[in-house]
Design a protein around this motif. Structure first.
Motif, PDB file in Angstrom:
ATOM      1  N   ASN A 181     -12.514   0.227   1.228  1.00  0.00           N
ATOM      2  CA  ASN A 181     -11.633   1.384   1.318  1.00  0.00           C
ATOM      3  C   ASN A 181     -10.264   1.077   0.726  1.00  0.00           C
ATOM      4  OD1 ASN A 181     -11.445   4.189   2.261  1.00  0.00           O
ATOM      5  ND2 ASN A 181      -9.811   3.382   3.544  1.00  0.00           N
ATOM      6  N   TYR A 182      -9.760  -0.126   0.964  1.00  0.00           N
ATOM      7  CA  TYR A 182      -8.450  -0.497   0.422  1.00  0.00           C
ATOM      8  C   TYR A 182      -8.507  -0.594  -1.100  1.00  0.00           C
ATOM      9  CZ  TYR A 182      -7.525  -1.708   5.301  1.00  0.00           C
ATOM     10  OH  TYR A 182      -7.387  -1.664   6.662  1.00  0.00           O
ATOM     11  N   ALA A 183      -9.606  -1.098  -1.617  1.00  0.00           N
ATOM     12  CA  ALA A 183      -9.758  -1.182  -3.077  1.00  0.00           C
ATOM     13  C   ALA A 183      -9.817   0.223  -3.679  1.00  0.00           C
ATOM     14  CB  ALA A 183     -11.011  -1.974  -3.433  1.00  0.00           C
ATOM     15  N   ILE A 184     -10.518   1.116  -3.014  1.00  0.00           N
ATOM     16  CA  ILE A 184     -10.626   2.493  -3.496  1.00  0.00           C
ATOM     17  C   ILE A 184      -9.261   3.175  -3.468  1.00  0.00           C
ATOM     18  CG2 ILE A 184     -11.576   4.776  -2.922  1.00  0.00           C
ATOM     19  CD1 ILE A 184     -14.115   3.141  -1.934  1.00  0.00           C
ATOM     20  N   VAL A 185      -8.551   3.031  -2.365  1.00  0.00           N
ATOM     21  CA  VAL A 185      -7.227   3.648  -2.244  1.00  0.00           C
ATOM     22  C   VAL A 185      -6.280   3.082  -3.299  1.00  0.00           C
ATOM     23  CG1 VAL A 185      -5.202   3.885  -0.752  1.00  0.00           C
ATOM     24  CG2 VAL A 185      -7.483   4.306   0.171  1.00  0.00           C
ATOM     25  N   ALA A 186      -6.341   1.785  -3.539  1.00  0.00           N
ATOM     26  CA  ALA A 186      -5.488   1.183  -4.579  1.00  0.00           C
ATOM     27  C   ALA A 186      -5.791   1.814  -5.936  1.00  0.00           C
ATOM     28  CB  ALA A 186      -5.694  -0.326  -4.623  1.00  0.00           C
ATOM     29  N   GLY A 187      -7.061   2.022  -6.213  1.00  0.00           N
ATOM     30  CA  GLY A 187      -7.447   2.681  -7.461  1.00  0.00           C
ATOM     31  C   GLY A 187      -6.958   4.117  -7.523  1.00  0.00           C
ATOM     32  N   GLU A 188      -7.066   4.832  -6.421  1.00  0.00           N
ATOM     33  CA  GLU A 188      -6.607   6.222  -6.377  1.00  0.00           C
ATOM     34  C   GLU A 188      -5.103   6.324  -6.602  1.00  0.00           C
ATOM     35  OE1 GLU A 188      -9.713   8.206  -3.192  1.00  0.00           O
ATOM     36  OE2 GLU A 188      -7.906   7.231  -2.448  1.00  0.00           O
ATOM     37  N   ILE A 189      -4.366   5.432  -5.956  1.00  0.00           N
ATOM     38  CA  ILE A 189      -2.909   5.458  -6.069  1.00  0.00           C
ATOM     39  C   ILE A 189      -2.477   5.230  -7.512  1.00  0.00           C
ATOM     40  CG2 ILE A 189      -0.859   4.080  -5.487  1.00  0.00           C
ATOM     41  CD1 ILE A 189      -1.859   4.145  -2.573  1.00  0.00           C
ATOM     42  N   ALA A 190      -3.240   4.449  -8.252  1.00  0.00           N
ATOM     43  CA  ALA A 190      -2.921   4.233  -9.666  1.00  0.00           C
ATOM     44  C   ALA A 190      -3.471   5.350 -10.550  1.00  0.00           C
ATOM     45  CB  ALA A 190      -3.477   2.884 -10.119  1.00  0.00           C
ATOM     46  N   ALA A 220      -3.732  10.180 -14.349  1.00  0.00           N
ATOM     47  CA  ALA A 220      -4.399  11.418 -14.758  1.00  0.00           C
ATOM     48  C   ALA A 220      -3.389  12.525 -15.033  1.00  0.00           C
ATOM     49  CB  ALA A 220      -5.396  11.863 -13.688  1.00  0.00           C
ATOM     50  N   LEU A 221      -2.223  12.422 -14.405  1.00  0.00           N
ATOM     51  CA  LEU A 221      -1.163  13.406 -14.605  1.00  0.00           C
ATOM     52  C   LEU A 221      -0.110  12.908 -15.591  1.00  0.00           C
ATOM     53  CD1 LEU A 221      -0.732  14.521 -10.880  1.00  0.00           C
ATOM     54  CD2 LEU A 221      -2.025  15.667 -12.695  1.00  0.00           C
ATOM     55  N   ASN A 222      -0.448  11.862 -16.323  1.00  0.00           N
ATOM     56  CA  ASN A 222       0.457  11.279 -17.320  1.00  0.00           C
ATOM     57  C   ASN A 222       1.803  10.862 -16.714  1.00  0.00           C
ATOM     58  OD1 ASN A 222      -0.969  11.364 -19.975  1.00  0.00           O
ATOM     59  ND2 ASN A 222      -1.232  13.492 -19.331  1.00  0.00           N
ATOM     60  N   LEU A 223       1.711  10.197 -15.576  1.00  0.00           N
ATOM     61  CA  LEU A 223       2.890   9.686 -14.881  1.00  0.00           C
ATOM     62  C   LEU A 223       2.726   8.183 -14.636  1.00  0.00           C
ATOM     63  CD1 LEU A 223       3.239  12.598 -12.301  1.00  0.00           C
ATOM     64  CD2 LEU A 223       4.763  12.157 -14.241  1.00  0.00           C
ATOM     65  N   PRO A 224       2.700   7.376 -15.689  1.00  0.00           N
ATOM     66  CA  PRO A 224       2.442   5.943 -15.509  1.00  0.00           C
ATOM     67  C   PRO A 224       3.480   5.235 -14.653  1.00  0.00           C
ATOM     68  CG  PRO A 224       3.162   6.403 -17.755  1.00  0.00           C
ATOM     69  CD  PRO A 224       2.931   7.727 -17.090  1.00  0.00           C
ATOM     70  N   TRP A 225       4.725   5.692 -14.682  1.00  0.00           N
ATOM     71  CA  TRP A 225       5.754   5.044 -13.874  1.00  0.00           C
ATOM     72  C   TRP A 225       5.499   5.256 -12.381  1.00  0.00           C
ATOM     73  CZ3 TRP A 225       8.997   8.106 -10.896  1.00  0.00           C
ATOM     74  CH2 TRP A 225       8.976   9.470 -11.189  1.00  0.00           C
ATOM     75  N   LEU A 226       4.933   6.409 -11.997  1.00  0.00           N
ATOM     76  CA  LEU A 226       4.555   6.618 -10.592  1.00  0.00           C
ATOM     77  C   LEU A 226       3.365   5.750 -10.222  1.00  0.00           C
ATOM     78  CD1 LEU A 226       4.845  10.431  -9.706  1.00  0.00           C
ATOM     79  CD2 LEU A 226       6.169   8.518  -8.815  1.00  0.00           C
ATOM     80  N   ALA A 227       2.437   5.598 -11.150  1.00  0.00           N
ATOM     81  CA  ALA A 227       1.282   4.729 -10.900  1.00  0.00           C
ATOM     82  C   ALA A 227       1.748   3.303 -10.622  1.00  0.00           C
ATOM     83  CB  ALA A 227       0.329   4.760 -12.097  1.00  0.00           C
ATOM     84  N   LEU A 228       2.665   2.815 -11.423  1.00  0.00           N
ATOM     85  CA  LEU A 228       3.176   1.456 -11.257  1.00  0.00           C
ATOM     86  C   LEU A 228       3.972   1.320  -9.959  1.00  0.00           C
ATOM     87  CD1 LEU A 228       3.599  -1.402 -12.325  1.00  0.00           C
ATOM     88  CD2 LEU A 228       5.572  -0.547 -13.592  1.00  0.00           C
ATOM     89  N   LEU A 229       4.903   2.217  -9.733  1.00  0.00           N
ATOM     90  CA  LEU A 229       5.749   2.157  -8.543  1.00  0.00           C
ATOM     91  C   LEU A 229       4.921   2.153  -7.261  1.00  0.00           C
ATOM     92  CD1 LEU A 229       8.514   2.333  -7.070  1.00  0.00           C
ATOM     93  CD2 LEU A 229       8.303   4.829  -7.264  1.00  0.00           C
ATOM     94  N   PHE A 230       4.024   3.123  -7.133  1.00  0.00           N
ATOM     95  CA  PHE A 230       3.265   3.226  -5.890  1.00  0.00           C
ATOM     96  C   PHE A 230       2.174   2.166  -5.783  1.00  0.00           C
ATOM     97  CE2 PHE A 230       5.488   7.240  -5.618  1.00  0.00           C
ATOM     98  CZ  PHE A 230       5.846   7.239  -4.275  1.00  0.00           C
ATOM     99  N   SER A 231       1.693   1.650  -6.891  1.00  0.00           N
ATOM    100  CA  SER A 231       0.741   0.531  -6.831  1.00  0.00           C
ATOM    101  C   SER A 231       1.418  -0.708  -6.268  1.00  0.00           C
ATOM    102  CB  SER A 231       0.155   0.248  -8.215  1.00  0.00           C
ATOM    103  OG  SER A 231      -0.688   1.306  -8.605  1.00  0.00           O
ATOM    104  N   VAL A 232       2.636  -0.969  -6.701  1.00  0.00           N
ATOM    105  CA  VAL A 232       3.384  -2.129  -6.177  1.00  0.00           C
ATOM    106  C   VAL A 232       3.673  -1.935  -4.690  1.00  0.00           C
ATOM    107  CG1 VAL A 232       5.592  -3.364  -6.298  1.00  0.00           C
ATOM    108  CG2 VAL A 232       4.359  -2.798  -8.406  1.00  0.00           C
ATOM    109  N   LEU A 233       4.172  -0.769  -4.327  1.00  0.00           N
ATOM    110  CA  LEU A 233       4.469  -0.498  -2.915  1.00  0.00           C
ATOM    111  C   LEU A 233       3.206  -0.565  -2.057  1.00  0.00           C
ATOM    112  CD1 LEU A 233       7.024   2.433  -3.304  1.00  0.00           C
ATOM    113  CD2 LEU A 233       7.515   0.037  -2.705  1.00  0.00           C
ATOM    114  N   ASN A 234       2.112  -0.025  -2.566  1.00  0.00           N
ATOM    115  CA  ASN A 234       0.848  -0.083  -1.836  1.00  0.00           C
ATOM    116  C   ASN A 234       0.387  -1.526  -1.659  1.00  0.00           C
ATOM    117  OD1 ASN A 234      -1.549   1.216  -0.641  1.00  0.00           O
ATOM    118  ND2 ASN A 234      -2.590   0.371  -2.424  1.00  0.00           N
TER     119      ASN A 234
END
Length: 170
Positions: free
Chosen positions: A116-125, A130-144
């Motif tokens: 589940n944690y691996a799946i959530v990590a993938g979802e957060i990125a 998918a919305l063309n927001l790579p900086w949000l993907a990076l930020l929340f992946s690090v925080l996650n």
């Protein structure tokens, strides 16, 4: 309404439904004598996920969709359902230990310790990508990653203690 807004509405409703399911399962587990561990970081986890979703709404509600990333995100939804089905009434967003109950070793838990944690990590990125927001993907992946480190440690301690109790039970 944009495709992005439709996708975000779906994910928002999905998360709210999962919170309701988690609350119901948590209450039932506690009624059966289960105990919660690691509750101290739970608010941080909820805050992280809420901030992620709110950020996606603020910055992504009208964005163009990157369909390959969305397809990968959709694949993760199937894996999420597999996790939910495997854990059944023991699935919750909290760390709940039911004394005497064996660990789930079926479904994806047969292959991965924390699917589940691996799946959530993938979802957060993937959803920000998918919305063309790579900086949000990076930020929340690090925080996650930071929050997951706390959570997995707390869960590992709880499972080790539970396993030790099972091993010493008459």
């Amino acid at each position: 309404m944009s495709w992005a807004a439709i996708i975000l509405a779906f994910v928002t409703l999905q998360r709210l439904g999962e919170l309701a399911l988690a609350r119901r399962n948590t209450a039932r587990l506690l009624e059966r004598g289960a105990i919660e561990v690691g509750a101290g970081h739970y608010r941080l986890l909820v805050l992280l996920h809420a901030a992620w979703l709110i950020s996606l709404w603020i910055f992504g509600w009208d964005r163009e969709i990157y369909w390959l990333a969305l397809a990968a995100f959709a694949l993760l939804q199937g894996l999420r359902l597999w996790v939910l089905a495997s854990l059944g009434s023991r699935w919750t967003t909290r760390i709940i230990v039911l004394p005497g109950a064996p660990l789930i070793a079926s479904g994806p838990y047969r292959y991965v310790a924390h699917p589940n944690y691996a799946i959530v990590a993938g979802e957060i990125a993937l959803l920000p990508l998918a919305l063309n927001l790579p900086w949000l993907a990076l930020l929340f992946s690090v925080l996650n990653g930071i929050v997951l480190r706390l959570r997995i440690r707390a869960e590992a301690r709880a499972l080790a203690a539970s396993t030790a109790r099972l091993a010493t039970a008459p």
